[in-house]
Design a protein around this motif. Sequence first.
Motif, PDB file in Angstrom:
ATOM      1  N   ALA A   1      29.710  29.959  60.376  1.00 38.69           N
ATOM      2  CA  ALA A   1      30.816  31.353  60.716  1.00 38.69           C
ATOM      3  C   ALA A   1      29.793  32.826  60.955  1.00 38.69           C
ATOM      4  O   ALA A   1      30.544  33.565  61.620  1.00 38.69           O
ATOM      5  N   LYS A   2      28.314  32.651  60.975  1.00 38.83           N
ATOM      6  CA  LYS A   2      28.099  34.104  61.219  1.00 38.83           C
ATOM      7  C   LYS A   2      28.406  34.774  60.109  1.00 38.83           C
ATOM      8  O   LYS A   2      28.921  36.753  60.838  1.00 38.83           O
ATOM      9  N   GLN A   3      28.539  35.044  58.818  1.00 38.62           N
ATOM     10  CA  GLN A   3      29.480  36.035  58.212  1.00 38.62           C
ATOM     11  C   GLN A   3      29.006  36.192  56.715  1.00 38.62           C
ATOM     12  O   GLN A   3      28.282  35.237  56.671  1.00 38.62           O
ATOM     13  N   PRO A   4      28.023  37.505  56.040  1.00 35.61           N
ATOM     14  CA  PRO A   4      27.838  37.523  54.911  1.00 35.61           C
ATOM     15  C   PRO A   4      28.852  36.910  54.182  1.00 35.61           C
ATOM     16  O   PRO A   4      30.058  37.297  54.860  1.00 35.61           O
ATOM     17  N   LEU A   5      28.837  36.487  53.240  1.00 43.27           N
ATOM     18  CA  LEU A   5      29.655  36.210  51.504  1.00 43.27           C
ATOM     19  C   LEU A   5      28.855  37.015  50.322  1.00 43.27           C
ATOM     20  O   LEU A   5      28.384  37.508  49.843  1.00 43.27           O
ATOM     21  N   ASP A   6      30.001  37.686  49.983  1.00 39.81           N
ATOM     22  CA  ASP A   6      30.640  38.576  48.157  1.00 39.81           C
ATOM     23  C   ASP A   6      30.246  37.017  47.477  1.00 39.81           C
ATOM     24  O   ASP A   6      31.586  37.012  47.427  1.00 39.81           O
ATOM     25  N   LYS A   7      29.871  37.419  46.626  1.00 37.10           N
ATOM     26  CA  LYS A   7      29.675  36.147  45.705  1.00 37.10           C
ATOM     27  C   LYS A   7      29.940  36.882  44.440  1.00 37.10           C
ATOM     28  O   LYS A   7      29.170  36.690  43.325  1.00 37.10           O
ATOM     29  N   SER A   8      30.150  38.442  44.376  1.00 37.16           N
ATOM     30  CA  SER A   8      29.931  39.413  42.851  1.00 37.16           C
ATOM     31  C   SER A   8      31.309  39.024  41.893  1.00 37.16           C
ATOM     32  O   SER A   8      30.572  39.404  40.661  1.00 37.16           O
ATOM     33  N   SER A   9      32.528  37.699  42.685  1.00 41.93           N
ATOM     34  CA  SER A   9      32.900  37.914  42.058  1.00 41.93           C
ATOM     35  C   SER A   9      32.862  36.015  41.599  1.00 41.93           C
ATOM     36  O   SER A   9      33.976  35.539  40.881  1.00 41.93           O
ATOM     37  N   ARG A  10      32.089  35.118  41.337  1.00 40.90           N
ATOM     38  CA  ARG A  10      31.437  34.049  41.232  1.00 40.90           C
ATOM     39  C   ARG A  10      32.009  33.782  40.158  1.00 40.90           C
ATOM     40  O   ARG A  10      32.727  32.675  39.472  1.00 40.90           O
ATOM     41  N   PHE A  11      31.176  34.742  38.861  1.00 41.14           N
ATOM     42  CA  PHE A  11      31.536  34.245  37.462  1.00 41.14           C
ATOM     43  C   PHE A  11      32.527  35.393  36.983  1.00 41.14           C
ATOM     44  O   PHE A  11      32.918  35.772  35.618  1.00 41.14           O
ATOM     45  N   THR A  12      33.753  35.141  37.209  1.00 42.44           N
ATOM     46  CA  THR A  12      35.131  36.139  36.653  1.00 42.44           C
ATOM     47  C   THR A  12      35.869  35.585  36.741  1.00 42.44           C
ATOM     48  O   THR A  12      35.866  34.152  36.068  1.00 42.44           O
ATOM     49  N   ASP A  13      36.673  36.060  35.322  1.00 39.95           N
ATOM     50  CA  ASP A  13      37.884  34.980  33.989  1.00 39.95           C
ATOM     51  C   ASP A  13      38.886  35.151  35.418  1.00 39.95           C
ATOM     52  O   ASP A  13      39.373  35.857  35.337  1.00 39.95           O
ATOM     53  N   TRP A  14      39.212  33.775  35.575  1.00 40.85           N
ATOM     54  CA  TRP A  14      40.054  33.619  37.199  1.00 40.85           C
ATOM     55  C   TRP A  14      41.180  33.626  35.679  1.00 40.85           C
ATOM     56  O   TRP A  14      42.351  33.517  36.800  1.00 40.85           O
ATOM     57  N   SER A  15      41.641  33.910  34.611  1.00 40.58           N
ATOM     58  CA  SER A  15      42.380  33.418  34.307  1.00 40.58           C
ATOM     59  C   SER A  15      43.816  34.950  33.620  1.00 40.58           C
ATOM     60  O   SER A  15      44.911  34.821  33.434  1.00 40.58           O
ATOM     61  N   ARG A  16      42.778  35.823  33.551  1.00 40.57           N
ATOM     62  CA  ARG A  16      43.414  36.710  34.037  1.00 40.57           C
ATOM     63  C   ARG A  16      44.402  37.869  34.704  1.00 40.57           C
ATOM     64  O   ARG A  16      44.231  37.267  35.887  1.00 40.57           O
ATOM     65  N   ARG A  17      44.928  37.953  34.252  1.00 43.26           N
ATOM     66  CA  ARG A  17      46.786  38.281  35.830  1.00 43.26           C
ATOM     67  C   ARG A  17      46.622  40.607  35.248  1.00 43.26           C
ATOM     68  O   ARG A  17      46.396  40.491  33.760  1.00 43.26           O
ATOM     69  N   PRO A  18      46.927  41.208  35.986  1.00 47.79           N
ATOM     70  CA  PRO A  18      46.639  40.381  36.955  1.00 47.79           C
ATOM     71  C   PRO A  18      45.456  40.501  38.189  1.00 47.79           C
ATOM     72  O   PRO A  18      43.641  41.148  37.688  1.00 47.79           O
ATOM     73  N   LEU A  19      44.885  39.884  38.888  1.00 46.22           N
ATOM     74  CA  LEU A  19      43.655  39.839  39.424  1.00 46.22           C
ATOM     75  C   LEU A  19      43.419  41.384  40.142  1.00 46.22           C
ATOM     76  O   LEU A  19      44.102  42.022  40.989  1.00 46.22           O
ATOM     77  N   THR A  20      42.318  40.918  40.657  1.00 50.90           N
ATOM     78  CA  THR A  20      41.765  42.687  41.121  1.00 50.90           C
ATOM     79  C   THR A  20      41.938  41.947  42.610  1.00 50.90           C
ATOM     80  O   THR A  20      41.760  40.304  43.322  1.00 50.90           O
ATOM     81  N   GLN A  21      41.949  43.625  43.049  1.00 49.47           N
ATOM     82  CA  GLN A  21      41.353  43.189  44.894  1.00 49.47           C
ATOM     83  C   GLN A  21      40.296  42.724  45.499  1.00 49.47           C
ATOM     84  O   GLN A  21      40.282  41.518  46.167  1.00 49.47           O
ATOM     85  N   ALA A  22      38.955  42.910  44.602  1.00 45.66           N
ATOM     86  CA  ALA A  22      38.218  41.928  45.015  1.00 45.66           C
ATOM     87  C   ALA A  22      37.621  40.938  44.438  1.00 45.66           C
ATOM     88  O   ALA A  22      37.227  39.810  45.553  1.00 45.66           O
ATOM     89  N   GLN A  23      38.695  39.999  43.448  1.00 49.88           N
ATOM     90  CA  GLN A  23      38.475  39.043  42.996  1.00 49.88           C
ATOM     91  C   GLN A  23      39.118  38.125  44.086  1.00 49.88           C
ATOM     92  O   GLN A  23      38.788  36.981  44.572  1.00 49.88           O
ATOM     93  N   ALA A  24      40.853  39.321  44.541  1.00 47.22           N
ATOM     94  CA  ALA A  24      41.661  38.198  45.774  1.00 47.22           C
ATOM     95  C   ALA A  24      40.852  38.081  46.496  1.00 47.22           C
ATOM     96  O   ALA A  24      41.048  36.858  47.943  1.00 47.22           O
ATOM     97  N   GLU A  25      39.899  39.104  47.258  1.00 46.78           N
ATOM     98  CA  GLU A  25      38.880  38.927  49.065  1.00 46.78           C
ATOM     99  C   GLU A  25      37.923  37.979  48.149  1.00 46.78           C
ATOM    100  O   GLU A  25      37.880  37.154  50.085  1.00 46.78           O
TER     101      GLU A  25
END
Length: 393
Positions: free
Chosen positions: A138-162
């Motif tokens: 895809a020739k694109q960079p990939l932001d992995k900063s949210s890899r180890f996040t708690d996906w059960s928490r709400r609301p999701l942040t903009q960074a998590q969603a992206e």
Amino acid sequence: MAAEPRIITTTEDLAAFCELAKAQPYVTLDTEFLRERTYYSKLCLIQMALPPASGPKAEGGPATLVDPLAPGLSLEPLYDLFRHTATVKVFHAARQDLEIFFHDAGVFPDPLFDTQVAAMVCGFGEQAGYETLVKRIAKQPLDKSSRFTDWSRRPLTQAQAEYALADVTHLRAIYEFLSAQLQKTGRDAWVAEEAQALINPETYISRPEEAWERVRTRSGSPRFLAVVRELARFREIHAQTRDIPRSRVFKDDAMIELASTKPLTEDDLGKSRLLLRDARRGEIAQGILEAVKAGIEATDLPKVAPDEPGKPGNAALSQLLRVLLQAKADAAGVAPKLIASSSELDAIATGARDVPALSGWRGEVFGEDALRLTQGKIALSAQGGAVRVVVVG
């Protein structure tokens, strides 16, 4: 500022998106989940993206997040899409995703395309991670900063969603590239064959009576293994019924200790060095003592397989098979571990023939010559930096 990603929280909206997907040749999917505190993975988020519109300046098609934790949301529209065979369901490293859907509804996506498998078939090596494919295809960079996040928490942040959406939007370009490569080489059937193994229910069923086979032990004593078997059976049932991790009951090292010391009372359990405090009393303690007793009294002792790899010639044959595998994998441009595992090579060397590496596309690429090698019909010859197959006689 980037637009806020769309999040589906109602069954009606999910059904509408899935209807759009049914009109497309493929849809890319991914999930986010938690498993640290449960036996079964807790589904926290589903990502979906549709193909871009046709044309030279086509942009990405609609992409969305689905919140399975939203009150009242049913995933049945998604499962209906899974059953819709006119639309390919594209995942990367699908096994854990499929396990979630299988345990939730007994449904598998059909047809399935796994880009990790496809990448290994297309010569991207054994470590065909998603980030690698995004950069190389895809020739694109990939932001992995949210890899180890708690996906059960709400609301999701903009960074998590992206971050979550990137796992399916880039997947479109990866799928289209790999799919075209497979059709060009005539290997699309290979990936389809692998997909059939991934959607086999047996892959995801954990039977308590077989749990002991996954425990690494140093002793081959049938009585010792009988106690391990009963302890592993109890742990599996206890963890499954309460939906807690196995390690919350007791860990493997504690199991080995218990099988060695064979405690008969709670006082005996109190002397354990490795057993968790909560496992020394109450229902876990009672279950341990009953399992140990059952193992001690068992008459159907586990059968210890003979040490076949120790037979003269087997170790050498295993090594020759490894050389052949690497040569065949290099010639085909396929990751070796996709063709055969080390345990499969050892099994072939000891006479096993009911091995995946000997059938299907693997048989064509490697298995047929592997059998000829074990029968002495071919030999291996080194010429320069290459290994050649030489017909004997």
